[in-house]
Design a protein around this motif. Structure first.
Motif, PDB file in Angstrom:
ATOM      1  N   ALA A  10      38.985  47.970  41.763  1.00  0.00           N
ATOM      2  CA  ALA A  10      39.472  46.898  42.631  1.00  0.00           C
ATOM      3  C   ALA A  10      38.288  46.179  43.262  1.00  0.00           C
ATOM      4  O   ALA A  10      38.270  44.957  43.392  1.00  0.00           O
ATOM      5  N   LYS A  11      37.236  46.965  43.626  1.00  0.00           N
ATOM      6  CA  LYS A  11      36.065  46.338  44.249  1.00  0.00           C
ATOM      7  C   LYS A  11      35.393  45.409  43.228  1.00  0.00           C
ATOM      8  O   LYS A  11      35.026  44.284  43.550  1.00  0.00           O
ATOM      9  N   TYR A  12      35.264  45.912  41.982  1.00  0.00           N
ATOM     10  CA  TYR A  12      34.655  45.073  40.939  1.00  0.00           C
ATOM     11  C   TYR A  12      35.400  43.751  40.844  1.00  0.00           C
ATOM     12  O   TYR A  12      34.811  42.679  40.793  1.00  0.00           O
ATOM     13  N   LYS A  13      36.736  43.839  40.854  1.00  0.00           N
ATOM     14  CA  LYS A  13      37.582  42.652  40.673  1.00  0.00           C
ATOM     15  C   LYS A  13      37.491  41.679  41.842  1.00  0.00           C
ATOM     16  O   LYS A  13      37.841  40.517  41.713  1.00  0.00           O
ATOM     17  N   SER A  14      37.032  42.176  43.030  1.00  0.00           N
ATOM     18  CA  SER A  14      37.042  41.301  44.202  1.00  0.00           C
ATOM     19  C   SER A  14      35.726  40.537  44.373  1.00  0.00           C
ATOM     20  O   SER A  14      35.613  39.691  45.245  1.00  0.00           O
ATOM     21  N   ILE A  15      34.725  40.849  43.553  1.00  0.00           N
ATOM     22  CA  ILE A  15      33.409  40.224  43.752  1.00  0.00           C
ATOM     23  C   ILE A  15      33.329  38.932  42.927  1.00  0.00           C
ATOM     24  O   ILE A  15      33.661  38.931  41.746  1.00  0.00           O
ATOM     25  N   PRO A  16      32.927  37.809  43.569  1.00  0.00           N
ATOM     26  CA  PRO A  16      33.053  36.503  42.922  1.00  0.00           C
ATOM     27  C   PRO A  16      32.286  36.332  41.610  1.00  0.00           C
ATOM     28  O   PRO A  16      32.706  35.572  40.770  1.00  0.00           O
ATOM     29  N   PHE A  17      31.135  37.001  41.429  1.00  0.00           N
ATOM     30  CA  PHE A  17      30.357  36.748  40.210  1.00  0.00           C
ATOM     31  C   PHE A  17      30.679  37.771  39.118  1.00  0.00           C
ATOM     32  O   PHE A  17      29.890  38.005  38.227  1.00  0.00           O
ATOM     33  N   CYS A  18      31.849  38.408  39.216  1.00  0.00           N
ATOM     34  CA  CYS A  18      32.283  39.343  38.190  1.00  0.00           C
ATOM     35  C   CYS A  18      33.414  38.714  37.393  1.00  0.00           C
ATOM     36  O   CYS A  18      34.394  38.253  37.970  1.00  0.00           O
ATOM     37  N   TYR A  19      33.258  38.708  36.096  1.00  0.00           N
ATOM     38  CA  TYR A  19      34.258  38.095  35.220  1.00  0.00           C
ATOM     39  C   TYR A  19      34.789  39.150  34.273  1.00  0.00           C
ATOM     40  O   TYR A  19      34.159  40.188  34.070  1.00  0.00           O
ATOM     41  N   GLU A  20      35.943  38.857  33.657  1.00  0.00           N
ATOM     42  CA  GLU A  20      36.405  39.800  32.650  1.00  0.00           C
ATOM     43  C   GLU A  20      37.268  39.143  31.597  1.00  0.00           C
ATOM     44  O   GLU A  20      37.855  38.084  31.808  1.00  0.00           O
ATOM     45  N   ASN A  21      37.281  39.791  30.461  1.00  0.00           N
ATOM     46  CA  ASN A  21      38.217  39.453  29.402  1.00  0.00           C
ATOM     47  C   ASN A  21      38.446  40.681  28.546  1.00  0.00           C
ATOM     48  O   ASN A  21      37.494  41.320  28.096  1.00  0.00           O
TER      49      ASN A  21
END
Ligand code: SAM
Length: 230
Positions: A10-21
């Motif tokens: 959840a922390k990873y997902k909340s940080i603005p410069f983290c993207y995912e696919n």
């Protein structure tokens, strides 16, 4: 997923410069708000890079190279890529705390990497203690195998280099064979990174989570840097 992993995730997902696919069908990057973003072709300007290089750390785990290099070389941009967001949350947390504007993370499979960058946009790639995939039938999963090098060629500029640091003699020998077969130029080859002083900044100064375990087990650490294009 355990509670602790969920929290880190959840922390990873909340940080603005983290993207995912995570979708092979729709390889579109999502930002921390789950919004589709089109950053391909704009990574350098997004990271505030005007004259420096854009470097990827593939299989970055906790992202020690992304953080350490971004701090040491503020003129360059660094992007860590891994499928495990719970691991990357640590590096992402450091980037956030240290207010490093020249680093970012992508949670995805490296097989999709060509969808996230424009041709020629990337200047270099670190591959630090990747899984060696020792069985012959898994050879195409090795991150220095010909299919992966072909993927990197789709997004890298003509002067791009690949830098592999590993504890696996099998992966190291395999990579040297691929380099030889593809007639690529080796720029640095160090068969024992800690045998003596080293002029390449970061090789001894930055130790990753897996590296610390390998050093504890008294394994020899090897390094090779080669040109991606012949
Ligand atoms: C042995 S760990 C090394 C992590 C880190 N570089 C270190 O030295 O501590 C290998 C990492 O590669 C990632 N990985 C392996 N294959 C991958 C793939 N195809 N796409 C994305 N990540 C991958 C795993 O999730 C894992 O975090």
């Amino acid at each position: 997923m355990g509670k602790d992993k969920l929290k880190k995730f959840a922390k990873y997902k909340s940080i603005p410069f983290c993207y995912e696919n995570l979708s092979f069908d729709q390889p579109q990057l999502l930002d921390s708000q789950n919004q589709a973003v089109s950053i391909a072709g704009h990574w350098k300007s997004n990271l505030g890079i005007t004259r420096g290089d854009l470097i990827l750390e593939l299989a970055c785990g906790k992202g020690e190279y992304t953080v350490g290099m971004a701090e040491h070389y503020p003129e360059n941009g660094y992007i860590g890529v891994d499928i495990k967001g719970a691991r990357m949350h640590q590096g992402a947390g450091f980037v956030d705390e240290k207010k490093l504007s020249n680093a970012a993370f992508i949670r995805s499979r490296i097989e999709l990497i060509e969808h996230f960058f424009n041709p020629g946009e990337v200047d270099g790639i670190f591959i630090i203690f990747p899984d060696p995939f020792l069985r012959n039938r898994s050879a195409s999963r090795r991150l220095t195998s010909p299919p992966f090098l072909d993927r990197y060629r789709k997004i890298c500029g003509p002067k791009a280099t690949i830098r592999l640091k590993t504890d696996s003699p099998e992966l190291y020998e395999y990579t040297l064979e691929v380099i030889h077969e593809q007639k690529l130029q080796i720029n640095h080859q160090i068969n024992d990174v800690y045998a003596g002083p080293c002029s390449l900044w970061g090789l001894q100064e930055i130790q990753t989570f897996y590296e610390a375990m390998h050093l504890e087990a008294k394994k020899t650490i090897m390094y090779v840097e080669f040109n991606l294009f012949a």
